[in-house]
Write an enzyme that holds these catalytic residues in place. Structure first.
Site, short mmCIF file in Angstrom:
data_model
loop_
_atom_site.label_atom_id
_atom_site.label_comp_id
_atom_site.label_asym_id
_atom_site.label_seq_id
_atom_site.Cartn_x
_atom_site.Cartn_y
_atom_site.Cartn_z
CG HIS A 92 -19.45 -5.85 28.19
ND1 HIS A 92 -19.85 -6.62 26.92
CD2 HIS A 92 -18.88 -6.09 28.97
CE1 HIS A 92 -19.02 -7.86 27.34
NE2 HIS A 92 -18.54 -7.72 28.51
N GLY A 93 -22.94 -2.32 28.13
CA GLY A 93 -23.38 -1.21 28.67
C GLY A 93 -22.27 -0.01 28.84
CD GLU B 164 -16.66 -0.39 1.05
OE1 GLU B 164 -17.53 -0.08 1.78
OE2 GLU B 164 -15.49 -0.75 1.08
CD GLU C 131 -2.98 -9.60 2.48
OE1 GLU C 131 -3.19 -8.73 3.13
OE2 GLU C 131 -2.37 -9.76 1.33
CB SER D 117 -7.84 -1.18 -2.53
OG SER D 117 -8.34 -1.30 -1.31
CB THR E 299 -0.79 0.10 1.34
OG1 THR E 299 -1.87 -1.14 1.27
CG2 THR E 299 -1.81 1.23 1.14
#
Length: 381
Positions: free
Chosen positions: A340-341, A369, A244, A134, A128
């Site tokens: 868990h609040g 996407e 991957e 991408s 990257t």
């Protein structure tokens, strides 16, 4: 339902991995987060246990497992501890090492693979770029021939293991006239003059992993640092990306499944209005949905692992596994935080950190996407 994917050898291996994690890793994970790095001691100890060489033949110091289910077991157990461990190990052992095994010359394999298996040579992969995301075919980092050497200039970003890697398998453009067919792979040592690292990137989650920017300023390398054929880099990356993405999917499910199990226990222990909160109909129905979602997803991923082990996993099916599992993981963990609040928003609780850690899974290894675009093209659209 009982999972049919693993046999006694895989479960014995799982026990070894768990023992290693309980002894050498779990007591130190809080320090990993503080240091924003997984220490070299982890890699060296994992190497001693044979956990870094599953993809490496025995003649180069690896385990030569030749059975991807062992990789899957390793990814599952690491991801139960936290997402960063799974991703850092995956980049080194499951994603980058196979490039050297498949494409390296005999001299290159002997030079690098023993250290990769032992943990003395930590790997990263440089795909990257700051402007590319991408779109791997649009990369700008270049290598220009100068006499017998290549001179590399450019940069990479969001590189997992980037701050501590000893060797970076890097995609560069060697022929600007050939588009994707002008991309080659170079093995760039971190001590090469002109190679430098930027800051450790300040991420939303996965504090334990050292993610960095990498810079190449007139890095001069000899021909024996070219990995594979000139111009073959893009094709190689496309061939390796299914593994991957499958590794990501395995980790996604294992990570979410572990936190969901802990959340279910929390709903049994936590009381409100005089009753465990898990007994409230809404919560009970929600947990039923989450458990089903995880188990159905896990079943598909198991099928993908079996297919990959046979050499039959297609890029499209890997894309389905990657995007779906990352979406399920994020949905499940978001609900776990809610259950868990207020405590679910506290970093001292594993659920909060897991929720943060998971968000990137919808972005990396090709965004969701992009995965849907691949699937859509396969439909003839």
């Amino acid at each position: 339902m009982k999972r049919e994917i693993y046999d006694e050898d895989h479960e014995a291996f799982r026990s070894s991995v768990r023992e290693f994690l309980e002894r050498s890793v779990i007591p130190n994970v809080e320090q990993h987060a503080v240091d924003k790095a997984i220490p070299r001691e982890f890699w060296l100890e994992a190497g001693k246990q044979g956990f870094l060489g599953l993809e490496i033949p025995e003649e180069y110091g690896g385990a030569g497992a030749e059975d991807y289910r062992f990789n899957a077991v390793m990814a599952e157990e690491l991801s139960k501890v936290n997402a960063a461990l799974g991703s850092c190990w995956g980049i080194h052992a499951d994603i980058t090492a196979p490039y050297i095994v498949a494409m390296g010359t005999e001299e290159q394999k002997q030079r690098w693979l023993p250290g990769v298996a032992s943990g003395e040579i930590l790997l990263a992969i440089g795909m990257t770029e700051p402007s590319g995301g991408s779109d791997l075919a649009a990369l700008k980092t270049s290598a220009v021939k100068d006499g017998d050497d290549w001179v590399i200039n450019g940069s990479k970003t969001f590189i997992t293991n980037g701050y501590s890697a000893d060797l970076v398998i890097t995609a560069v453009r060697t022929d600007p006239e050939k588009g994707a067919r002008g991309i080659s792979l170079f093995a760039i040592p971190a001590d090469a003059p002109g190679f430098s690292r930027g800051r450790k990137l300040d991420k939303v989650g996965q504090d334990e992993s050292d993610t960095a920017e990498l810079f190449f300023e007139d890095v001069r390398l000899s021909e024996d640092h070219v990995l594979g054929e000139l111009g073959g880099g893009f094709i190689a990356m496309m061939q390796k990306l299914p593994q991957e993405r499958l590794g990501c999917a395995i980790s996604n499910v294992a990570h979410a499944k572990q936190i969901l199990a802990e959340t279910i226990q929390y709903t049994k222990d936590r009381k409100a209005f005089g009753a465990p909160i898990g007994t409230f109909q809404h919560n009970k129905f929600l947990l039923a949905e989450l458990v089903t979602s995880i188990e159905v997803t896990e079943s598909y991923i198991d099928t993908c692992v079996i297919a990959h082990d046979k050499g039959e996993l297609t890029p499209v099916d890997a894309a389905k596994a990657k995007w779906w599992s990352s979406q399920v993981q994020n949905d499940v963990l978001d609900h776990c935080v809610q259950l868990h609040g207020g405590y679910g928003f506290m970093n001292e609780y594993r659920v909060a950190r897991a929720w943060r850690d998971a968000r990137v899974s919808k972005i990396w290894a090709g965004s969701n996407e992009i995965m849907k675009e691949l699937i859509g093209r396969d439909l003839g659209l």
